[in-house]
Design a protein around this motif. Sequence first.
Motif, PDB file in Angstrom:
ATOM      1  N   LEU A   1       1.113   8.782  -5.673  1.00  0.00           N
ATOM      2  CA  LEU A   1       1.582  10.373  -5.958  1.00  0.00           C
ATOM      3  C   LEU A   1       3.027  11.102  -6.569  1.00  0.00           C
ATOM      4  O   LEU A   1       3.106  12.014  -7.193  1.00  0.00           O
ATOM      5  CB  LEU A   1       1.476  10.849  -4.437  1.00  0.00           C
ATOM      6  N   LYS A   2       3.869  10.432  -6.923  1.00  0.00           N
ATOM      7  CA  LYS A   2       5.296  10.603  -7.222  1.00  0.00           C
ATOM      8  C   LYS A   2       5.075  11.049  -8.482  1.00  0.00           C
ATOM      9  O   LYS A   2       5.220  12.678  -9.203  1.00  0.00           O
ATOM     10  CB  LYS A   2       6.547   9.808  -7.106  1.00  0.00           C
TER      11      LYS A   2
ATOM     12  N   ARG B   1       2.995   1.980  -3.193  1.00  0.00           N
ATOM     13  CA  ARG B   1       1.663   2.113  -4.553  1.00  0.00           C
ATOM     14  C   ARG B   1       1.092   3.198  -4.650  1.00  0.00           C
ATOM     15  O   ARG B   1       1.351   3.868  -5.309  1.00  0.00           O
ATOM     16  CB  ARG B   1       0.813   1.163  -4.232  1.00  0.00           C
ATOM     17  N   LYS B   2       0.489   3.960  -2.762  1.00  0.00           N
ATOM     18  CA  LYS B   2       0.482   5.577  -2.613  1.00  0.00           C
ATOM     19  C   LYS B   2       1.560   5.972  -3.552  1.00  0.00           C
ATOM     20  O   LYS B   2       1.574   7.224  -4.217  1.00  0.00           O
ATOM     21  CB  LYS B   2       0.175   5.650  -1.475  1.00  0.00           C
ATOM     22  N   TYR B   3       3.178   6.046  -2.854  1.00  0.00           N
ATOM     23  CA  TYR B   3       4.293   6.581  -3.116  1.00  0.00           C
ATOM     24  C   TYR B   3       4.277   7.095  -4.261  1.00  0.00           C
ATOM     25  O   TYR B   3       4.286   8.671  -5.036  1.00  0.00           O
ATOM     26  CB  TYR B   3       5.203   6.111  -2.432  1.00  0.00           C
TER      27      TYR B   3
ATOM     28  N   TYR C   1       0.681  -1.236   0.410  1.00  0.00           N
ATOM     29  CA  TYR C   1      -0.012   0.599  -0.232  1.00  0.00           C
ATOM     30  C   TYR C   1       0.811   1.346  -0.124  1.00  0.00           C
ATOM     31  O   TYR C   1       0.628   1.893  -1.280  1.00  0.00           O
ATOM     32  CB  TYR C   1      -1.428   0.363   1.142  1.00  0.00           C
ATOM     33  N   MET C   2       1.834   1.068   0.751  1.00  0.00           N
ATOM     34  CA  MET C   2       2.968   2.469   0.725  1.00  0.00           C
ATOM     35  C   MET C   2       3.948   2.818  -0.338  1.00  0.00           C
ATOM     36  O   MET C   2       3.259   3.333  -1.424  1.00  0.00           O
ATOM     37  CB  MET C   2       3.752   2.157   2.265  1.00  0.00           C
TER      38      MET C   2
END
Lengths: 81, 254
Positions: A74-75, A69-71, A66-67
């Motif tokens: 957003l990047k 994927r989110k990073y 999850y971390m």
Amino acid sequence: MSQHSRVMTLYKTLLHLGKEYPGGYPYFRNKLKNAFMKNSSLKDPKEIDSAIARGEFVIKELEALYMLRKYRALKKRYYED
Amino acid sequence: MSLRILVGCKRVIDYAVKIRVKPDKSGVITEGVKHSMNPFDEIAIEEAVRMKEKKIAKEIVAFSCGPTQCQETLRTALAMGADRGIHVEVSGPEYETLQPLHISKMLAKLAKDEQIDLIIVGKQAIDDDCNQTAQMTAALLDWPQATSASKIEAKDGSLQVVREIDGGLETIKVKLPSVVSADLRLNEPRYATLPNIMKAKKKPIKKLAPKDLGVDVSPRIQVVTVEEPPVRQAGAKVENVDAVVEKLKALGHA
């Protein structure tokens, strides 16, 4: 904490984590139930302990997924490379 | 140092959801859509919690403004390590027109009432992308600001902050109290697992109304229209460079 309540907590924690699963919550819930059902006949406390440890490893893997994927999302959205 | 930190947490549509514009072009469909905490605000909370773990901070207050569901956002913040929450309830049409200026005024008033030493917010919300709240809050309080922070170090009554700017990285020193806005690379936020969420249920959430803080939430900006980006036109393949030039000339680009 008794082994039974540890198993229950593990199941509930994984179920809660599954809500954000990219493949969809119903898919995750099915897989989770099947995985726990397969091990439901275990009797030896050592075997149960190692199964719980495997479950906790899956929790760490999901959190990392999850971390990342989110990073990455957003990047990609906010930063030009 | 034992700082009291105020962290702003906005409830936004989840980053992974495909956004749909309403047919009347007045906004985006939010009914029945998955919401979660703004990712940059998660980074802000994580930084505050890490400062508390390093004994630089003594108390973390999480703040959210919006409808009742904002309490879920606050519960996530509490599960990550905040000590208490403040929910300013705004709902319905008033919530649709809520803007960074209103939030800044609320944060400024709370900072004074709760004797806050440091305000950390996400640098922008992924729904409106304003990147205004931190700056306006600092201006209202006449506090120094360090925006787009990618590293924070606390040293005797001031902060050394590395900022992500267009040219690269800039290191500045700001005296406390100050306002900081969190950028993507400040830290990796922890996941709020179910056991932590359960423990967080005991932590208090104070409910307030905008008028309790003396903030007028009438809009200063009106959204005229919201439209989807234009559909990407299909490209055309050509055989060689001459064909490319021909095509460009035909389309009017000499």
